[in-house]
Design a protein around this motif. Sequence first.
Motif, PDB file in Angstrom:
ATOM      1  N   GLY A 111       4.698   7.738  -0.978  1.00  0.00           N
ATOM      2  CA  GLY A 111       3.962   6.512  -1.241  1.00  0.00           C
ATOM      3  C   GLY A 111       2.963   6.568  -2.375  1.00  0.00           C
ATOM      4  O   GLY A 111       2.110   5.681  -2.484  1.00  0.00           O
ATOM      5  N   VAL A 112       3.058   7.574  -3.253  1.00  0.00           N
ATOM      6  CA  VAL A 112       2.075   7.700  -4.335  1.00  0.00           C
ATOM      7  C   VAL A 112       2.182   6.535  -5.313  1.00  0.00           C
ATOM      8  O   VAL A 112       1.186   5.910  -5.678  1.00  0.00           O
ATOM      9  N   ALA A 113       3.406   6.222  -5.766  1.00  0.00           N
ATOM     10  CA  ALA A 113       3.585   5.120  -6.714  1.00  0.00           C
ATOM     11  C   ALA A 113       3.203   3.789  -6.085  1.00  0.00           C
ATOM     12  O   ALA A 113       2.571   2.941  -6.723  1.00  0.00           O
ATOM     13  N   THR A 114       3.571   3.610  -4.822  1.00  0.00           N
ATOM     14  CA  THR A 114       3.212   2.372  -4.116  1.00  0.00           C
ATOM     15  C   THR A 114       1.706   2.256  -3.965  1.00  0.00           C
ATOM     16  O   THR A 114       1.127   1.181  -4.164  1.00  0.00           O
ATOM     17  N   MET A 115       1.059   3.349  -3.636  1.00  0.00           N
ATOM     18  CA  MET A 115      -0.397   3.358  -3.533  1.00  0.00           C
ATOM     19  C   MET A 115      -1.029   3.037  -4.875  1.00  0.00           C
ATOM     20  O   MET A 115      -2.029   2.301  -4.947  1.00  0.00           O
ATOM     21  N   CYS A 116      -0.444   3.559  -5.944  1.00  0.00           N
ATOM     22  CA  CYS A 116      -0.953   3.290  -7.289  1.00  0.00           C
ATOM     23  C   CYS A 116      -0.887   1.801  -7.593  1.00  0.00           C
ATOM     24  O   CYS A 116      -1.831   1.222  -8.147  1.00  0.00           O
ATOM     25  N   GLY A 117       0.229   1.164  -7.229  1.00  0.00           N
ATOM     26  CA  GLY A 117       0.361  -0.269  -7.443  1.00  0.00           C
ATOM     27  C   GLY A 117      -0.635  -1.068  -6.632  1.00  0.00           C
ATOM     28  O   GLY A 117      -1.211  -2.050  -7.132  1.00  0.00           O
ATOM     29  N   CYS A 118      -0.850  -0.666  -5.394  1.00  0.00           N
ATOM     30  CA  CYS A 118      -1.836  -1.338  -4.540  1.00  0.00           C
ATOM     31  C   CYS A 118      -3.236  -1.227  -5.137  1.00  0.00           C
ATOM     32  O   CYS A 118      -3.979  -2.218  -5.217  1.00  0.00           O
ATOM     33  N   MET A 119      -3.603  -0.032  -5.558  1.00  0.00           N
ATOM     34  CA  MET A 119      -4.936   0.190  -6.117  1.00  0.00           C
ATOM     35  C   MET A 119      -5.119  -0.539  -7.435  1.00  0.00           C
ATOM     36  O   MET A 119      -6.227  -0.974  -7.763  1.00  0.00           O
ATOM     37  N   LEU A 120      -4.011  -0.687  -8.185  1.00  0.00           N
ATOM     38  CA  LEU A 120      -4.084  -1.406  -9.453  1.00  0.00           C
ATOM     39  C   LEU A 120      -4.484  -2.859  -9.220  1.00  0.00           C
ATOM     40  O   LEU A 120      -5.182  -3.463 -10.043  1.00  0.00           O
ATOM     41  N   ALA A 121      -4.065  -3.410  -8.091  1.00  0.00           N
ATOM     42  CA  ALA A 121      -4.419  -4.785  -7.755  1.00  0.00           C
ATOM     43  C   ALA A 121      -5.851  -4.897  -7.246  1.00  0.00           C
ATOM     44  O   ALA A 121      -6.448  -5.971  -7.316  1.00  0.00           O
TER      45      ALA A 121
END
Length: 210
Positions: A111-121
């Motif tokens: 989930g690193v990339a998914t977490m990155c996308g969430c944090m980007l928002a």
Amino acid sequence: MTLTICILIVAGYLLGSIPSAVWIGKWFYHTDVRLHGSHNAGATNTLRVLGRRAALPVFVIDAAKGYAAVMLSHFTDLEGDALFFLKIGLTAAAIIGHIFPIFAGFKGGKGVATMCGCMLAIAPIPVLMSLATFIIVLATTHYVSLGSMTGGVLFPFYVLIVNGTQSPYKIVFGGVVAIVLIITHRKNIQRLRQGTENKTFLFWKRPKEQ
């Protein structure tokens, strides 16, 4: 409003459950990446097993689904702290969906990339700073796991630098993100200490052995 929030959380989980690594691997390469490498359905293992052309769209899709999950919060009239906590809930739902995807037998990635996308928002500038840290560490050490953990651990400090103490909840959130990354990379830490962690040559080809 409670029903709306519950529906959005479920939608966030379903978005997170989109198994891009599994689908791209099977549809275009006739390979289930979960049966090879680290057995994770994520961009890093896709890079290791199938190469850059497969890994890049996996990373983009995984980050995009995390970003989209958090943006679902704007379908409500919530503001301030209430809106922020909903975004955190949607982040958790998307990451859980990625790790335990309903569309891929509940066997996903870290989930690193998914977490990155969430944090980007949620905190775009600190995330970009963490991404720059990740790239620098990866380029110098060739360890994706080390780059991910370094960027994650520094994330709350970047939040503090950018937002100061005006956003204490974001700082706490950043701390939780750092802890989660360390926990999900326990095996990587062990391999790094033993010198057996796989190196990834993303920016140039692996040097030929003498």
